[in-house]
Design a protein around this motif. Structure first.
Motif, PDB file in Angstrom:
ATOM      1  N   ILE A 106      -2.766  -4.193  -2.638  1.00  0.00           N
ATOM      2  CA  ILE A 106      -1.895  -4.114  -1.464  1.00  0.00           C
ATOM      3  C   ILE A 106      -0.434  -3.959  -1.877  1.00  0.00           C
ATOM      4  CG2 ILE A 106      -1.083  -5.385   0.558  1.00  0.00           C
ATOM      5  CD1 ILE A 106      -3.924  -6.522   0.814  1.00  0.00           C
ATOM      6  N   LEU A 107      -0.038  -4.570  -2.984  1.00  0.00           N
ATOM      7  CA  LEU A 107       1.345  -4.417  -3.449  1.00  0.00           C
ATOM      8  C   LEU A 107       1.662  -2.983  -3.855  1.00  0.00           C
ATOM      9  CD1 LEU A 107       2.099  -7.579  -5.616  1.00  0.00           C
ATOM     10  CD2 LEU A 107       3.261  -6.879  -3.539  1.00  0.00           C
ATOM     11  N   PHE A 108       0.737  -2.348  -4.574  1.00  0.00           N
ATOM     12  CA  PHE A 108       0.992  -1.002  -5.087  1.00  0.00           C
ATOM     13  C   PHE A 108       0.685   0.097  -4.071  1.00  0.00           C
ATOM     14  CE2 PHE A 108       0.469  -3.243  -9.221  1.00  0.00           C
ATOM     15  CZ  PHE A 108       1.762  -3.035  -9.660  1.00  0.00           C
ATOM     16  N   LEU A 109      -0.224  -0.168  -3.143  1.00  0.00           N
ATOM     17  CA  LEU A 109      -0.581   0.805  -2.105  1.00  0.00           C
ATOM     18  C   LEU A 109      -0.556   0.089  -0.752  1.00  0.00           C
ATOM     19  CD1 LEU A 109      -3.659   2.398  -3.905  1.00  0.00           C
ATOM     20  CD2 LEU A 109      -1.381   3.379  -3.719  1.00  0.00           C
ATOM     21  N   PRO A 110       0.614  -0.165  -0.210  1.00  0.00           N
ATOM     22  CA  PRO A 110       0.716  -1.025   0.975  1.00  0.00           C
ATOM     23  C   PRO A 110      -0.128  -0.592   2.173  1.00  0.00           C
ATOM     24  CG  PRO A 110       2.895  -0.570   0.097  1.00  0.00           C
ATOM     25  CD  PRO A 110       1.934   0.283  -0.662  1.00  0.00           C
ATOM     26  N   ILE A 111      -0.125   0.668   2.503  1.00  0.00           N
ATOM     27  CA  ILE A 111      -0.873   1.102   3.690  1.00  0.00           C
ATOM     28  C   ILE A 111      -2.352   1.282   3.361  1.00  0.00           C
ATOM     29  CG2 ILE A 111      -1.111   2.934   5.407  1.00  0.00           C
ATOM     30  CD1 ILE A 111       1.925   3.434   5.042  1.00  0.00           C
ATOM     31  N   VAL A 112      -2.649   2.043   2.331  1.00  0.00           N
ATOM     32  CA  VAL A 112      -4.039   2.298   1.947  1.00  0.00           C
ATOM     33  C   VAL A 112      -4.714   1.000   1.508  1.00  0.00           C
ATOM     34  CG1 VAL A 112      -5.527   3.562   0.354  1.00  0.00           C
ATOM     35  CG2 VAL A 112      -3.521   4.671   1.320  1.00  0.00           C
ATOM     36  N   GLY A 113      -4.006   0.193   0.719  1.00  0.00           N
ATOM     37  CA  GLY A 113      -4.567  -1.079   0.261  1.00  0.00           C
ATOM     38  C   GLY A 113      -4.884  -2.001   1.419  1.00  0.00           C
ATOM     39  N   PHE A 114      -3.992  -2.038   2.414  1.00  0.00           N
ATOM     40  CA  PHE A 114      -4.241  -2.876   3.589  1.00  0.00           C
ATOM     41  C   PHE A 114      -5.481  -2.402   4.338  1.00  0.00           C
ATOM     42  CE2 PHE A 114      -3.806  -3.617   8.157  1.00  0.00           C
ATOM     43  CZ  PHE A 114      -3.776  -5.003   8.172  1.00  0.00           C
ATOM     44  N   ILE A 115      -5.619  -1.105   4.509  1.00  0.00           N
ATOM     45  CA  ILE A 115      -6.777  -0.568   5.233  1.00  0.00           C
ATOM     46  C   ILE A 115      -8.068  -0.870   4.473  1.00  0.00           C
ATOM     47  CG2 ILE A 115      -7.901   1.565   6.010  1.00  0.00           C
ATOM     48  CD1 ILE A 115      -5.029   2.621   6.606  1.00  0.00           C
ATOM     49  N   ILE A 116      -8.047  -0.700   3.153  1.00  0.00           N
ATOM     50  CA  ILE A 116      -9.236  -1.008   2.350  1.00  0.00           C
ATOM     51  C   ILE A 116      -9.567  -2.489   2.457  1.00  0.00           C
ATOM     52  CG2 ILE A 116     -10.149  -1.111  -0.002  1.00  0.00           C
ATOM     53  CD1 ILE A 116      -8.492   1.445  -0.577  1.00  0.00           C
ATOM     54  N   TRP A 117      -8.531  -3.346   2.365  1.00  0.00           N
ATOM     55  CA  TRP A 117      -8.767  -4.790   2.486  1.00  0.00           C
ATOM     56  C   TRP A 117      -9.335  -5.126   3.867  1.00  0.00           C
ATOM     57  CZ3 TRP A 117      -6.454  -7.978   6.105  1.00  0.00           C
ATOM     58  CH2 TRP A 117      -6.824  -9.320   6.023  1.00  0.00           C
ATOM     59  N   LEU A 118      -8.804  -4.489   4.901  1.00  0.00           N
ATOM     60  CA  LEU A 118      -9.252  -4.757   6.261  1.00  0.00           C
ATOM     61  C   LEU A 118     -10.736  -4.423   6.417  1.00  0.00           C
ATOM     62  CD1 LEU A 118      -7.997  -5.766   8.900  1.00  0.00           C
ATOM     63  CD2 LEU A 118      -7.610  -3.392   9.535  1.00  0.00           C
ATOM     64  N   LEU A 119     -11.179  -3.375   5.759  1.00  0.00           N
ATOM     65  CA  LEU A 119     -12.574  -2.947   5.867  1.00  0.00           C
ATOM     66  C   LEU A 119     -13.519  -3.689   4.928  1.00  0.00           C
ATOM     67  CD1 LEU A 119     -12.018   0.916   6.139  1.00  0.00           C
ATOM     68  CD2 LEU A 119     -12.547  -0.681   7.990  1.00  0.00           C
ATOM     69  N   ALA A 120     -13.029  -4.046   3.722  1.00  0.00           N
ATOM     70  CA  ALA A 120     -13.953  -4.567   2.711  1.00  0.00           C
ATOM     71  C   ALA A 120     -13.473  -5.811   1.987  1.00  0.00           C
ATOM     72  CB  ALA A 120     -14.228  -3.472   1.669  1.00  0.00           C
ATOM     73  N   GLY A 121     -12.344  -6.353   2.371  1.00  0.00           N
ATOM     74  CA  GLY A 121     -11.777  -7.472   1.638  1.00  0.00           C
ATOM     75  C   GLY A 121     -12.439  -8.802   1.903  1.00  0.00           C
ATOM     76  N   PRO A 122     -12.089  -9.804   1.083  1.00  0.00           N
ATOM     77  CA  PRO A 122     -12.651 -11.144   1.255  1.00  0.00           C
ATOM     78  C   PRO A 122     -12.133 -11.791   2.531  1.00  0.00           C
ATOM     79  CG  PRO A 122     -10.918 -11.190  -0.392  1.00  0.00           C
ATOM     80  CD  PRO A 122     -11.125  -9.749  -0.017  1.00  0.00           C
ATOM     81  N   ARG A 123     -12.963 -12.609   3.138  1.00  0.00           N
ATOM     82  CA  ARG A 123     -12.588 -13.295   4.372  1.00  0.00           C
ATOM     83  C   ARG A 123     -12.387 -14.779   4.100  1.00  0.00           C
ATOM     84  NH1 ARG A 123     -10.985  -9.056   5.742  1.00  0.00           N
ATOM     85  NH2 ARG A 123     -12.294  -7.481   6.639  1.00  0.00           N
ATOM     86  N   LYS A 124     -11.827 -15.460   5.098  1.00  0.00           N
ATOM     87  CA  LYS A 124     -11.587 -16.896   4.969  1.00  0.00           C
ATOM     88  C   LYS A 124     -12.900 -17.634   4.731  1.00  0.00           C
ATOM     89  CE  LYS A 124      -7.471 -17.196   7.798  1.00  0.00           C
ATOM     90  NZ  LYS A 124      -6.854 -17.754   8.997  1.00  0.00           N
ATOM     91  N   ALA A 125     -12.798 -18.703   3.979  1.00  0.00           N
ATOM     92  CA  ALA A 125     -13.989 -19.521   3.674  1.00  0.00           C
ATOM     93  C   ALA A 125     -14.453 -20.288   4.896  1.00  0.00           C
ATOM     94  CB  ALA A 125     -13.667 -20.496   2.548  1.00  0.00           C
TER      95      ALA A 125
END
Length: 60
Positions: free
Chosen positions: A41-60
């Protein structure tokens, strides 16, 4: 006028990225995984955010 919209869009992206960082840090993922998500997310703010939104870890 375009500069004003660019600034607002930049602030929105920054706020979304900070929200993603908080959610990543609160997730149950391993430390290494958290670091990789944050770097993405730091290096690719928009693309990284979208990838995280779709496939990132969620709250425990």
């Amino acid at each position: 006028m375009n500069f004003e919209y660019g600034g607002i869009i930049g602030l929105i992206i920054l706020a979304l990225d900070i929200w993603a960082f908080v959610n990543i840090l609160q997730s149950g993922a391993s430390t290494g995984s958290k670091v990789l998500w944050i770097l993405l997310i730091l290096f690719l703010p928009i693309v990284g955010f979208i990838i995280w939104l779709l496939a990132g870890p969620r709250k425990a």
